[in-house]
Design an enzyme around this catalytic site. Structure first.
Site, PDB file in Angstrom:
ATOM      1  N   CYS A   1       9.378  21.268  21.170  1.00 42.04           N
ATOM      2  CA  CYS A   1       9.205  21.203  19.715  1.00 42.04           C
ATOM      3  C   CYS A   1      10.007  22.265  18.982  1.00 42.04           C
ATOM      4  O   CYS A   1      10.442  22.038  17.846  1.00 42.04           O
ATOM      5  CB  CYS A   1       7.726  21.277  19.342  1.00 42.04           C
ATOM      6  SG  CYS A   1       6.937  22.883  19.641  1.00 42.04           S
ATOM      7  N   ASP A   2      10.252  23.431  19.596  1.00 38.75           N
ATOM      8  CA  ASP A   2      11.048  24.475  18.945  1.00 38.75           C
ATOM      9  C   ASP A   2      12.420  23.939  18.528  1.00 38.75           C
ATOM     10  O   ASP A   2      13.003  24.367  17.525  1.00 38.75           O
ATOM     11  CB  ASP A   2      11.290  25.657  19.894  1.00 38.75           C
ATOM     12  CG  ASP A   2      10.066  26.127  20.642  1.00 38.75           C
ATOM     13  OD1 ASP A   2       9.170  25.308  20.879  1.00 38.75           O
ATOM     14  OD2 ASP A   2      10.027  27.313  21.020  1.00 38.75           O
ATOM     15  N   ALA A   3      12.937  23.007  19.329  1.00 35.46           N
ATOM     16  CA  ALA A   3      14.280  22.488  19.093  1.00 35.46           C
ATOM     17  C   ALA A   3      14.408  21.830  17.723  1.00 35.46           C
ATOM     18  O   ALA A   3      15.511  21.722  17.177  1.00 35.46           O
ATOM     19  CB  ALA A   3      14.656  21.490  20.182  1.00 35.46           C
ATOM     20  N   LEU A   4      13.287  21.396  17.156  1.00 27.60           N
ATOM     21  CA  LEU A   4      13.362  20.711  15.869  1.00 27.60           C
ATOM     22  C   LEU A   4      13.675  21.662  14.717  1.00 27.60           C
ATOM     23  O   LEU A   4      13.990  21.207  13.613  1.00 27.60           O
ATOM     24  CB  LEU A   4      12.056  19.956  15.606  1.00 27.60           C
ATOM     25  CG  LEU A   4      11.773  18.814  16.592  1.00 27.60           C
ATOM     26  CD1 LEU A   4      10.501  18.071  16.204  1.00 27.60           C
ATOM     27  CD2 LEU A   4      12.962  17.851  16.670  1.00 27.60           C
ATOM     28  N   TYR A   5      13.585  22.953  14.964  1.00 28.36           N
ATOM     29  CA  TYR A   5      14.083  23.917  13.981  1.00 28.36           C
ATOM     30  C   TYR A   5      15.545  24.253  14.255  1.00 28.36           C
ATOM     31  O   TYR A   5      16.292  24.550  13.334  1.00 28.36           O
ATOM     32  CB  TYR A   5      13.256  25.199  14.015  1.00 28.36           C
ATOM     33  CG  TYR A   5      13.574  26.133  12.862  1.00 28.36           C
ATOM     34  CD1 TYR A   5      12.952  25.959  11.630  1.00 28.36           C
ATOM     35  CD2 TYR A   5      14.499  27.166  12.992  1.00 28.36           C
ATOM     36  CE1 TYR A   5      13.244  26.795  10.562  1.00 28.36           C
ATOM     37  CE2 TYR A   5      14.795  28.007  11.935  1.00 28.36           C
ATOM     38  CZ  TYR A   5      14.172  27.819  10.712  1.00 28.36           C
ATOM     39  OH  TYR A   5      14.466  28.636   9.657  1.00 28.36           O
TER      40      TYR A   5
END
Length: 737
Positions: free
Chosen positions: A161-165
């Site tokens: 989910c971090d990748a979505l930033y």
């Protein structure tokens, strides 16, 4: 230009730190823009000092720093201090505008967001050249692999989910920078691939990655990491910020944002933060500021964009901001940032990291927008869209535009206030020789890429110290003299023609080393050829164009008029002095010509605006603008592409050196030198203004010390001439809380 920015950045921080940082509020958590800006600058200054003095924990292209840059950019857009934007440019330069080495790993190209944003300001292709090539390969990749947390999938896909930033936002900002829709389209498509895999519709939250699907916290609840979902919320906001209102897929992002926002708001802890584990805060009882910062940022964005109701969310936002500020130590260190991790963990007052600072700055930037809106009235937004610092910039608004921002109750007496800093903005009404004002001048500090927001309020304005002045000087052979806080000038009238030994044509320069106005004193003492501590007149004009005057050129000869015959002061301070000089008809190589020269000089400027209106038979008249040369070698700049002509005179003994310059609003082919002048040719139209800028500096004046600095000033001035401060009016309708 980039080299100059890099060299200036550290000195800019030192100056800021010495003059401002001690005055910043400590522990002020009120939701007013000046207090918020103070906290942001304090935290950012501490962070840069730590990085520059103690080194970087990770490569500058690493995701941790990339997240910090996103917040620093937001600060740079509201701060008067150019350091913050210049320091980001230095990061790009230091890394040759490249992303990290693991090319398809989203963490490694998070920095692409900042490169794209800097490009929109500085317009230098190399800022995005390498990032764009990588983005093209990301767009071209098939993206058909499963997002199961195996086989190093995170090196190729957005499987956590971090990748979505980090990833989609970098692509989205590249679309905004280039206008190429394919990057945003790919970000949109791949966002939902990740969302379909990791988003729990039941919980309205994201799992960190597939390895957490079956994991439970100590209380038996599912594991939903605070900062991980903060990355997602921040990513949603930054994706939507790059979507036009008509973007077909925007509604889907808005819907997910609202689902998460309501869930997140309900999970806030009593201390105002969101603890490391969203569903098991008791197992992680300490505050945590990185996730909290992203939530305050996202929720405030939602209120500002009328997606979330203020009455429901402002109590949550206020409590969250108060908690964030309570974690800022007196020296500016932001504590309680959970260390680099992939799951919930502890945080202490001494734990800090750059991404937490980025989140803090993002949150503050959105609350500032809210506070401006709450102040009501019509805001005058003045944006510096280029990468040139503009301290003391004079912005001119016509009265018709200004009246839309002026309360009727303040028609006779009003103040103009910077809505972000709370400081009063100096202004001057411009009459142009008439009885009613035609425009108004505002003096602002506009850092690269920054927006200055002004509000007109009732009340008596603070006195503005005069920094521009001029007058007719009949006691000295009909001189017309004028000055500002940088330099002084004069032109000659009819009486001087009766003194052949003193006769001169062009513009004269008086060298100043004081910001005080000196014309009246110098004429009174009649000793201005000697440096009395304020400066002196050692510039020689003679029968030349002097410091940038203009005249017709016919058959390769400059056709000088006699000196002016009439003068009229149009405006006289405190921020601008302006006047008109009229010359009687003369024979310019067989062409009868008259001219009126309208000259204005603004506070803080080294250059005058000169508008010439020639009258003659026919449509066009060749003219030339010149700077007189000296016998000894000087340093010359003839930039035909940008329309900049510069001259750094040879040393004049102990008196120092005068720098002269002319800036034209367009390129000027044919620049040259002859035995007497540096020359720039042009064509004047009959009865139409011929406009350019001309002026001077002095090596002992305290502003510009050498030819490199002077030529850089002229080139930057050219950019300012061709890229005016953008002015928009914004009606502020306070949000009902």
């Amino acid at each position: 230009m980039i080299r100059n920015i890099v060299m200036a950045s550290l000195s800019g921080l030192a100056l800021f730190h010495a003059s401002t940082a001690k005055c910043l509020p400590v522990g002020d958590s009120t939701l007013n823009a000046p207090a918020i800006l103070g906290q942001m600058e304090k935290v950012a200054t501490w962070q840069w000092n730590k990085l520059d003095n103690r080194g970087w924990s990770n490569p500058q292209t690493n995701w941790t720093n990339g997240a910090m840059y996103t917040g620093m950019f937001k600060l740079a857009q509201v701060s008067e201090n150019p350091f913050f934007m210049q320091r980001l440019v230095r990061v790009g330069t230091d890394n040759n505008w490249n992303t990290g080495p693991d090319r398809f790993f989203a963490d490694e190209y998070c920095i692409g967001q900042t490169y794209s944003q800097l490009y929109t300001i500085y317009k230098e292709p190399r800022m995005i050249e390498r990032w764009r090539k990588l983005a093209d390969s990301i767009v071209a990749a098939p993206h058909t692999e499963s997002l199961e947390w195996v086989n190093g999938i995170h090196h190729r896909e957005w499987a956590w989910c971090d990748a979505l930033y980090m990833g989609p936002t970098a692509l989205a900002y590249l679309t905004t920078a280039t206008g190429d829709a394919k990057y945003l389209a790919t970000a949109d498509k791949l966002w939902w691939k990740t969302s379909d895999f990791l988003y729990s519709k039941e919980d309205s939250l994201y799992y960190r990655d597939a390895s957490y699907f079956g994991k439970k916290e100590a209380n038996g609840k599912r594991v939903f990491w605070s900062r991980g979902n903060g990355w997602v919320m921040g990513g949603l906001v930054r994706m939507m910020d790059n979507m036009p209102a008509t973007y077909a897929g925007k509604a889907k992002f808005v819907e997910q944002f609202k689902q998460m926002a309501y869930k997140i708001a309900a999970l806030q802890n009593n201390d105002g933060t969101w603890h490391a584990s969203l569903l098991d805060p008791d197992s992680y009882p300490s505050k945590e500021t990185s996730g909290t910062g992203f939530y305050v940022y996202a929720l405030m964005w939602g209120v500002n964009n009328n997606i979330l109701p203020a009455k429901d969310f402002m109590p949550v936002i206020k409590k969250g901001w108060e908690a964030l500020v309570s974690c800022v130590q007196p020296n500016g260190k932001l504590g309680f940032v959970q260390v680099v991790a992939a799951a919930p963990g502890k945080a202490t007052a001494e734990d800090t990291d750059v991404y937490g600072v980025g989140a803090f700055l993002l949150a503050g930037s959105e609350i500032i927008k809210f506070d401006i809106r709450q102040q009501g009235g019509t805001a005058i937004e003045m944006t510096n869209n280029i990468g040139v610092d503009r301290p003391g910039e004079i912005v001119e608004l016509d009265m018709a535009t200004f009246s839309k921002a002026q309360p009727k109750t303040a028609a006779k007496s009003f103040r103009i206030v910077n809505a972000v800093t709370g400081k009063e903005i100096p202004y001057q009404l411009i009459y142009n020789g008439e009885k009613t004002p035609s425009s108004i001048l505002l003096q602002i500090n506009a850092a690269p890429g920054a927006t200055v927001t002004a509000l007109v309020k009732e009340g008596t304005p603070a006195p503005v110290k005069a920094r521009a002045y001029g007058r007719y000087v009949p006691e000295r052979k009909d001189d017309y003299a004028w000055e500002n806080d940088r330099m002084a000038y004069r032109m000659y009238g009819k009486a001087l023609e009766q003194v052949p030994k003193e006769m001169a044509f062009g513009i004269d320069v008086w060298a100043k080393r004081t910001e005080e106005l000196v014309i009246n004193e110098w004429y009174k003492t009649d000793n201005y050829h000697h440096d009395n501590g304020q400066g002196l007149d050692f510039y020689s004009v003679g029968l030349t164009l002097g410091a940038g005057d203009n005249a017709p050129v016919v058959n390769d000869s400059i056709r000088y008029p006699k000196n002016y015959r009439q003068q009229k002061t149009l405006d006289n301070g405190p921020l601008r002095t302006a006047f008109a000089l009229t010359y009687e008809q003369w024979n310019a190589g067989g062409i009868p010509v008259t001219v009126t020269k309208t000259i204005s000089l603004d506070a803080g400027s080294q250059l005058n605006r000169i508008s010439l209106q020639y009258s003659f038979k026919g449509k066009e008249l060749p003219v030339v603008t010149g700077i007189v040369k000296r016998k000894e070698p000087g340093t010359i700049l003839l930039d035909e592409k940008t329309g900049v002509m510069g001259y750094w005179e040879p040393q004049h003994g102990e008196d120092g050196t005068i720098g002269l310059g002319c800036v034209f609003p367009e390129g000027k082919p044919g620049m040259k030198t002859d035995d007497v002048h540096l020359l720039t040719p042009g064509i004047a139209q009959n009865d139409k203004p011929y406009v350019y800028y001309a002026g001077a500096t002095w090596s002992k004046g305290g502003w510009i010390a050498n030819s490199a600095e002077w030529f850089n000033y002229l080139e930057n001035f050219s950019q300012r001439v061709n890229n005016k401060i953008a002015i928009t009016l914004q009606n502020n309708i306070p949000t009902k809380k």
